[in-house]
Design an enzyme around this catalytic site. Structure first.
Site: not given
Length: 261
Positions: A8, A12, A107, A109-110
């Protein structure tokens, strides 16, 4: 064992999986640039502190929103763990379909959070991640990622508040006793905390209405997500390990698509 890594903007986060079981989790900051040797030595040191030999790690999967550090970080994984990591990106098998104008802009992460929420809780589901940015994403019943909302995270808002005002101090972000505060620190805490709740409730309500999915389940994650979810009835589930578990699901789907067992 599988090492799942969420890179992130602030931290991390690492998770060690033995099969389906998350046996350890840890994190370190990404605020300073590091060489591959620095990343490698720090990672091996923490693994050993958690009673894992680096040789026990056989596979690595990474989701990153910080491209500029990936060369040195992936080099560390290769040199110190003797693994070529799977990096979540375009072409990675995730099990969900992305229905946006440019899927490559979403992203990793999403996407990972969306996969995890859909796999565990089904759809339709709204995923709220209280990270450096706060994101709200919608996955429909058939596993389609329909898009979402990105807003400044709580810490970004807090930093802007005290960095851009001469007389406001840096404070701890927490729930104050009362909304109407009698002094400056509590006033700031009330604005940050209840402002985030107000934003969350409004956006969740609007997503459900706009998508005509009033029964959509709402799953939250992220560092400050727990305290927010405990103070609103608009969030159904808080899952601290949502992203790490999503990386496990994606790793398994990718391995299956390649003929692995």
């Amino acid at each position: 064992m599988l090492l799942a890594v969420d890179v992130g903007n602030t931290d991390i986060t690492f998770g060690v999986f033995d099969g389906q079981e998350l046996t350890a989790r840890f994190r370190f900051t990404v605020k300073m640039p590091r060489t591959s040797d620095e990343y490698g030595e720090l990672l091996c040191s923490i693994l050993e502190q958690k009673n894992f030999s680096p040789r026990m790690i056989k596979e690595v999967i990474i989701a990153s929103v910080v491209p500029k550090m990936m060369h040195s970080f992936t080099s560390a994984i290769i040199k110190y763990l003797d693994c070529k990591p799977l990096v979540v990106g375009a072409g990675t098998k995730t099990g969900i379909r992305i229905n946006t104008v440019n899927p490559k802009e979403i992203g990793p992460d999403r996407i990972v959070d969306a996969v995890s929420a859909y796999e565990q809780y089904g759809g339709p589901v709204i995923v709220v991640d209280y990270g450096t940015a706060t994101t709200y994403d919608l996955v429909t019943e058939d596993g389609t990622f329909q898009g979402g909302v990105i807003s400044p995270g709580i810490r970004i808002s807090a930093n802007a508040l005290w960095d851009n005002t001469a007389s406001l101090p840096e404070i701890e972000i927490k729930r104050p006793e009362n909304l109407i505060a009698k002094e400056t620190i509590s006033s700031m805490q009330a604005g940050l905390f209840y402002g985030t709740i107000g934003q969350s409730e409004y956006i969740i309500r609007r997503i459900k209405k706009e998508a005509n999915l009033l029964d959509a389940r709402v799953v939250a994650t992220g560092g400050l997500g727990k305290i927010i979810s405990e103070n609103t009835d608009k969030i159904d589930i808080y899952d601290a390990d949502l992203t790490l578990k999503g990386l496990l699901y994606i790793y398994q789907k990718q391995k299956h698509s390649r003929g692995g067992k």
